[in-house]
Write a protein that holds these residues in place. Sequence first.
Motif, PDB file in Angstrom:
ATOM      1  N   LEU A  27     -81.343  62.977 123.792  1.00  0.00           N
ATOM      2  CA  LEU A  27     -82.255  64.038 123.384  1.00  0.00           C
ATOM      3  C   LEU A  27     -83.535  64.052 124.212  1.00  0.00           C
ATOM      4  CD1 LEU A  27     -81.906  64.194 119.492  1.00  0.00           C
ATOM      5  CD2 LEU A  27     -80.750  65.544 121.257  1.00  0.00           C
ATOM      6  N   ASP A  28     -83.999  62.909 124.672  1.00  0.00           N
ATOM      7  CA  ASP A  28     -85.178  62.889 125.540  1.00  0.00           C
ATOM      8  C   ASP A  28     -84.882  63.594 126.859  1.00  0.00           C
ATOM      9  OD1 ASP A  28     -86.762  61.560 123.713  1.00  0.00           O
ATOM     10  OD2 ASP A  28     -86.228  59.561 124.476  1.00  0.00           O
ATOM     11  N   ALA A  29     -83.701  63.323 127.411  1.00  0.00           N
ATOM     12  CA  ALA A  29     -83.305  64.005 128.643  1.00  0.00           C
ATOM     13  C   ALA A  29     -83.092  65.499 128.397  1.00  0.00           C
ATOM     14  CB  ALA A  29     -82.029  63.373 129.204  1.00  0.00           C
ATOM     15  N   PHE A  30     -82.539  65.840 127.241  1.00  0.00           N
ATOM     16  CA  PHE A  30     -82.291  67.242 126.901  1.00  0.00           C
ATOM     17  C   PHE A  30     -83.605  68.017 126.793  1.00  0.00           C
ATOM     18  CE2 PHE A  30     -80.941  70.868 124.365  1.00  0.00           C
ATOM     19  CZ  PHE A  30     -79.677  71.135 124.884  1.00  0.00           C
ATOM     20  N   SER A  31     -84.647  67.383 126.272  1.00  0.00           N
ATOM     21  CA  SER A  31     -85.937  68.057 126.084  1.00  0.00           C
ATOM     22  C   SER A  31     -86.586  68.437 127.413  1.00  0.00           C
ATOM     23  CB  SER A  31     -86.888  67.175 125.276  1.00  0.00           C
ATOM     24  OG  SER A  31     -87.247  66.014 126.002  1.00  0.00           O
ATOM     25  N   GLU A  32     -86.188  67.793 128.508  1.00  0.00           N
ATOM     26  CA  GLU A  32     -86.748  68.120 129.823  1.00  0.00           C
ATOM     27  C   GLU A  32     -86.358  69.525 130.276  1.00  0.00           C
ATOM     28  OE1 GLU A  32     -85.746  65.109 132.636  1.00  0.00           O
ATOM     29  OE2 GLU A  32     -86.578  63.470 131.416  1.00  0.00           O
ATOM     30  N   ILE A  33     -85.335  70.088 129.668  1.00  0.00           N
ATOM     31  CA  ILE A  33     -84.922  71.461 129.997  1.00  0.00           C
ATOM     32  C   ILE A  33     -86.073  72.431 129.763  1.00  0.00           C
ATOM     33  CG2 ILE A  33     -83.356  73.347 129.337  1.00  0.00           C
ATOM     34  CD1 ILE A  33     -81.327  71.143 128.535  1.00  0.00           C
ATOM     35  N   PHE A  34     -86.912  72.145 128.763  1.00  0.00           N
ATOM     36  CA  PHE A  34     -87.955  73.081 128.347  1.00  0.00           C
ATOM     37  C   PHE A  34     -89.318  72.772 128.964  1.00  0.00           C
ATOM     38  CE2 PHE A  34     -84.810  72.207 125.004  1.00  0.00           C
ATOM     39  CZ  PHE A  34     -84.149  73.431 125.021  1.00  0.00           C
ATOM     40  N   GLU A  35     -89.345  71.837 129.921  1.00  0.00           N
ATOM     41  CA  GLU A  35     -90.592  71.468 130.573  1.00  0.00           C
ATOM     42  C   GLU A  35     -90.660  72.086 131.966  1.00  0.00           C
ATOM     43  OE1 GLU A  35     -90.822  67.223 130.579  1.00  0.00           O
ATOM     44  OE2 GLU A  35     -90.711  67.052 128.391  1.00  0.00           O
ATOM     45  N   GLU A  36     -91.827  72.620 132.298  1.00  0.00           N
ATOM     46  CA  GLU A  36     -92.000  73.200 133.633  1.00  0.00           C
ATOM     47  C   GLU A  36     -91.853  72.124 134.702  1.00  0.00           C
ATOM     48  OE1 GLU A  36     -95.160  76.059 134.323  1.00  0.00           O
ATOM     49  OE2 GLU A  36     -95.562  76.106 132.160  1.00  0.00           O
ATOM     50  N   PRO A  37     -91.310  72.463 135.852  1.00  0.00           N
ATOM     51  CA  PRO A  37     -90.902  73.803 136.321  1.00  0.00           C
ATOM     52  C   PRO A  37     -89.445  74.145 136.029  1.00  0.00           C
ATOM     53  CG  PRO A  37     -90.788  72.282 138.155  1.00  0.00           C
ATOM     54  CD  PRO A  37     -91.246  71.466 136.957  1.00  0.00           C
ATOM     55  N   GLY A  38     -88.770  73.375 135.187  1.00  0.00           N
ATOM     56  CA  GLY A  38     -87.376  73.676 134.856  1.00  0.00           C
ATOM     57  C   GLY A  38     -86.385  73.111 135.840  1.00  0.00           C
ATOM     58  N   ASN A  39     -86.546  71.823 136.160  1.00  0.00           N
ATOM     59  CA  ASN A  39     -85.651  71.165 137.126  1.00  0.00           C
ATOM     60  C   ASN A  39     -84.850  70.041 136.474  1.00  0.00           C
ATOM     61  OD1 ASN A  39     -86.476  72.758 139.298  1.00  0.00           O
ATOM     62  ND2 ASN A  39     -88.183  71.392 139.785  1.00  0.00           N
ATOM     63  N   ALA A  40     -84.451  70.233 135.246  1.00  0.00           N
ATOM     64  CA  ALA A  40     -83.747  69.175 134.524  1.00  0.00           C
ATOM     65  C   ALA A  40     -82.362  68.915 135.123  1.00  0.00           C
ATOM     66  CB  ALA A  40     -83.611  69.551 133.057  1.00  0.00           C
ATOM     67  N   ARG A  41     -81.977  67.660 135.096  1.00  0.00           N
ATOM     68  CA  ARG A  41     -80.607  67.231 135.408  1.00  0.00           C
ATOM     69  C   ARG A  41     -80.111  66.465 134.188  1.00  0.00           C
ATOM     70  NH1 ARG A  41     -80.070  67.390 141.347  1.00  0.00           N
ATOM     71  NH2 ARG A  41     -78.073  66.304 141.158  1.00  0.00           N
ATOM     72  N   LEU A  42     -78.901  66.755 133.771  1.00  0.00           N
ATOM     73  CA  LEU A  42     -78.423  66.222 132.505  1.00  0.00           C
ATOM     74  C   LEU A  42     -77.002  65.705 132.653  1.00  0.00           C
ATOM     75  CD1 LEU A  42     -79.470  66.096 129.515  1.00  0.00           C
ATOM     76  CD2 LEU A  42     -78.285  68.258 129.136  1.00  0.00           C
ATOM     77  N   LYS A  43     -76.785  64.469 132.205  1.00  0.00           N
ATOM     78  CA  LYS A  43     -75.446  63.884 132.207  1.00  0.00           C
ATOM     79  C   LYS A  43     -75.024  63.591 130.768  1.00  0.00           C
ATOM     80  CE  LYS A  43     -75.394  61.687 136.767  1.00  0.00           C
ATOM     81  NZ  LYS A  43     -75.140  60.429 137.513  1.00  0.00           N
ATOM     82  N   PRO A  44     -73.833  64.015 130.368  1.00  0.00           N
ATOM     83  CA  PRO A  44     -73.339  63.642 129.045  1.00  0.00           C
ATOM     84  C   PRO A  44     -73.209  62.123 128.949  1.00  0.00           C
ATOM     85  CG  PRO A  44     -71.978  65.362 130.010  1.00  0.00           C
ATOM     86  CD  PRO A  44     -72.878  64.868 131.092  1.00  0.00           C
TER      87      PRO A  44
END
Length: 215
Positions: free
Chosen positions: A105-122
Amino acid sequence: MSFFKSLFSKKQPITTRTLTKPQDLQINDIFTFGDSFALPQAMRKQQLQVIDIKTLEFKHEHYPQIIGQGSGPQLVYLSFPINPQQLVKFSLLLTRNDVENLFDLDAFSEIFEEPGNARLKPHTNNHHYADMIADEYIQQDFMTTGYKHQEDYRTTTPPQDNAQKHGREFEFYSLSGGKEKRFIDIFIFENGDTDIYLSFLRPANEISELWIKGE
């Protein structure tokens, strides 16, 4: 006089509707998925009825979101964003438990942080939607504005004038993986409601049968 008019007037031809493509489905029509192992259990060999059709509108395109339901509560969403291969986007709505089981969930929350460069692994492949999940997702959209309309605008344009009825405005966030054919699509509406979809692009022939309502 009216009798003779009706007697000699030409009969209007009866228009018969054909259904050969999933993007032409109407409410109450039936569709069945094939038995491809590329499909998750929620879709594979399932027969569903169209229970609703909405419209997703972005700046340069709008397209239908067709909602189907089988014998259980699981809903399956079909949508048709522009793509070179004309693939259909199949989606399942994730619950909060699904998100917690699949992602940190901490990694998932980065989706909503500027500038929007999240990388997510299941962090697990042990899930009933595993066939839809990419090994890694890279963010594509950040706070993209759009509207979700309750009406079907396949043959017309959604209202553009402020005096007309608009759909529900949302902020759209998306991540893609699996050679840009697997997605996490997130819609945050003005009232805070949030829809999170696990999606993937597949050929239309994954739907093996189509039936017109009443036939």
